[in-house]
Design an enzyme around this catalytic site. Structure first.
Site, short mmCIF file in Angstrom:
data_model
loop_
_atom_site.label_atom_id
_atom_site.label_comp_id
_atom_site.label_asym_id
_atom_site.label_seq_id
_atom_site.Cartn_x
_atom_site.Cartn_y
_atom_site.Cartn_z
N TYR A 161 0.85 -1.20 0.00
CA TYR A 161 0.00 0.00 0.00
C TYR A 161 0.88 1.24 0.00
O TYR A 161 1.80 1.36 0.81
CB TYR A 161 -0.91 0.03 1.24
CG TYR A 161 -1.77 1.27 1.26
CD1 TYR A 161 -3.03 1.26 0.68
CD2 TYR A 161 -1.31 2.47 1.81
CE1 TYR A 161 -3.81 2.40 0.64
CE2 TYR A 161 -2.07 3.61 1.77
CZ TYR A 161 -3.33 3.57 1.18
OH TYR A 161 -4.10 4.72 1.13
N GLU A 164 -3.32 7.44 -4.65
CA GLU A 164 -3.18 6.14 -3.97
C GLU A 164 -2.95 5.01 -4.95
O GLU A 164 -3.62 4.92 -5.98
CB GLU A 164 -4.47 5.86 -3.18
CG GLU A 164 -4.48 4.53 -2.45
CD GLU A 164 -5.85 4.22 -1.84
OE1 GLU A 164 -6.79 3.91 -2.60
OE2 GLU A 164 -5.96 4.30 -0.61
#
Ligand code: GDP
Ligand code: MN
Length: 375
Positions: free
Chosen positions: A100, A188
């Site tokens: 992530y 992201e």
């Protein structure tokens, strides 16, 4: 304003981030053709809601015929209420690890911050709830911007080989440049995949643009509003602040402070707001009427609570607006009103004439609204 995955990836690619080869399609035939060019593919529904994987919006197709069938199915469904109109067909990537990596703005420190976690693939909100210690933060001084040491920190958190430092650094620098160039509040990559042949590939991408910057993002203005509900759109057109919530009490109020206090009070007395609409200062009857009509038509709310503190907003104007709205759409749901301040007496008189009782205490009005909603 959220961008679609394919839009976010187009931007990321231009900034040098590796993404899987892919095609945007809108028919099963196009999906089949793309699959015959790409081999084994992953077909991904392009919707603005998150968690598509779990909701069945991300499917693997090994052969072009499978791609046709998968695309046909996905294009006839909705994901969390959003119709699927476009699909991203991408070459299937062999994943060794899912990481992530995002860049967002931390309000408390007023700085961009990289969120880094070796537990990618999971929604960050889930991760923050279950394993908050698994999210590492790297703050950026906005006067200086991205610096190399940030990637050295991230590479250790991600337990990646040092040989990937240059690649990770390029990705993190790109994220920072995207944030600045697009006024993004989020960039992201989740997952950022470490592939079986040790490359870093952004498998999923999400960019959210700060709406407050749209005045200077002419190229993005035409996209504005597509992620808003019809109520949010209408309220914005009318110039109100409007927020959709999930309870059953509609709230009209004036001023951010009073509106927030009204929400708190509803929760305190055991109710749940369906939404809130702030008419702002000095609203006249015409716009109050439109606000009330909008709220009366809202399907989930069972009662409308109007809480007004009259300053430059005049209670008689608000009352007239309420009465005119009811005249136009009918008394389709109960209205509880509390008003106080400028021209309060005249406001009360107008409403009483139409059988609407007016409270002067906020607590009493909120309690009454909560009771009506429960009935
Ligand atoms: P989201 O659920 O909306 O966040 O959709 P993602 O694009 O993140 O995909 C969800 C999951 O599908 C990922 O976490 C991966 O596990 C899997 N996935 C997506 N693309 C690929 C791929 O190319 N290869 C493999 N093996 N898995 C993939
Ligand atoms: Mn994802």
């Amino acid at each position: 304003m959220k961008l679609y995955e394919y839009e976010s990836k187009d931007i990321a690619k231009r900034y040098g981030v590796t993404t899987p080869r892919g095609r945007l399609v809108s028919t099963p035939e196009e999906a089949k053709r793309a699959a015959s060019e790409l081999g084994s593919v992953v077909i991904k529904a392009q919707v603005l809601v998150g968690g598509r994987g779990l909701a069945g919006g991300v499917k693997v197709a090994e052969k072009p015929e499978d791609a046709y069938a998968v695309a046909e199915r996905l294009l006839s469904t909705s994901i969390r209420g959003e119709r699927v109109e476009k699909l991203l067909v991408e070459e299937k990537v062999c994943i060794s690890r899912e990481l992530y990596l995002s860049l967002t703005v931390d309000r408390a420190t007023r700085r961009p911050v990289y969120l880094v976690s070796e537990m990618g693939g999971v929604e960050i909100e889930e991760l923050a709830k279950k394993y908050p210690e698994k999210i590492h933060r790297v703050y950026v001084d906005p006067g200086v911007g991205y610096l190399e040491y940030m990637s050295r920190e991230a590479i250790q958190v991600l337990k990646l080989p040092w040989a990937l430092l240059q690649d990770l650094s390029q990705i993190m620098r790109a994220m920072y440049n995207i944030m600045i160039d697009y006024d993004a509040e989020l960039v992201e990559f989740n997952p950022l995949a470490l592939t079986c042949d040790n490359k870093l590939v952004a498998l999923d991408a999400k960019i959210i643009i700060d709406d407050n910057s749209l005045y200077r993002r002419v190229e993005l203005q035409k996209l504005y509003g597509r992620d808003l509900s019809e109520y949010e759109k209408r309220a914005k057109e009318l110039g109100f602040s409007y927020v959709e919530l999930d309870g059953d009490i509609g709230v009209i109020s004036n001023g951010a402070g009073l509106t927030m206090a009204t929400m708190d009070s509803i929760l305190y007395y055991g109710g749940k707001p369906a939404n809130f609409l702030d008419i702002g200062g000095g609203a006249r009857r015409e716009s109050v009427k439109e606000a009330v009509k909008l709220m009366l038509n809202h399907p989930r709310s069972r009662v409308l609570l109007v809480n007004i503190f009259g300053g430059i907003t005049r209670c008689d104007e608000v009352a007239a607006g309420i009465v005119e709205a009811i005249r136009e759409v009918g008394a389709v749901k109960p209205i509880v009103v509390r008003m106080l301040g400028t021209n309060e007496e005249e406001g009360r008189r107008i409403l009483r004439e139409h059988g609407i009782e007016v409270y002067s205490e906020m607590d009493d009005a909120v309690k009454a609204a909560v009771e009506v909603a429960k009935r």
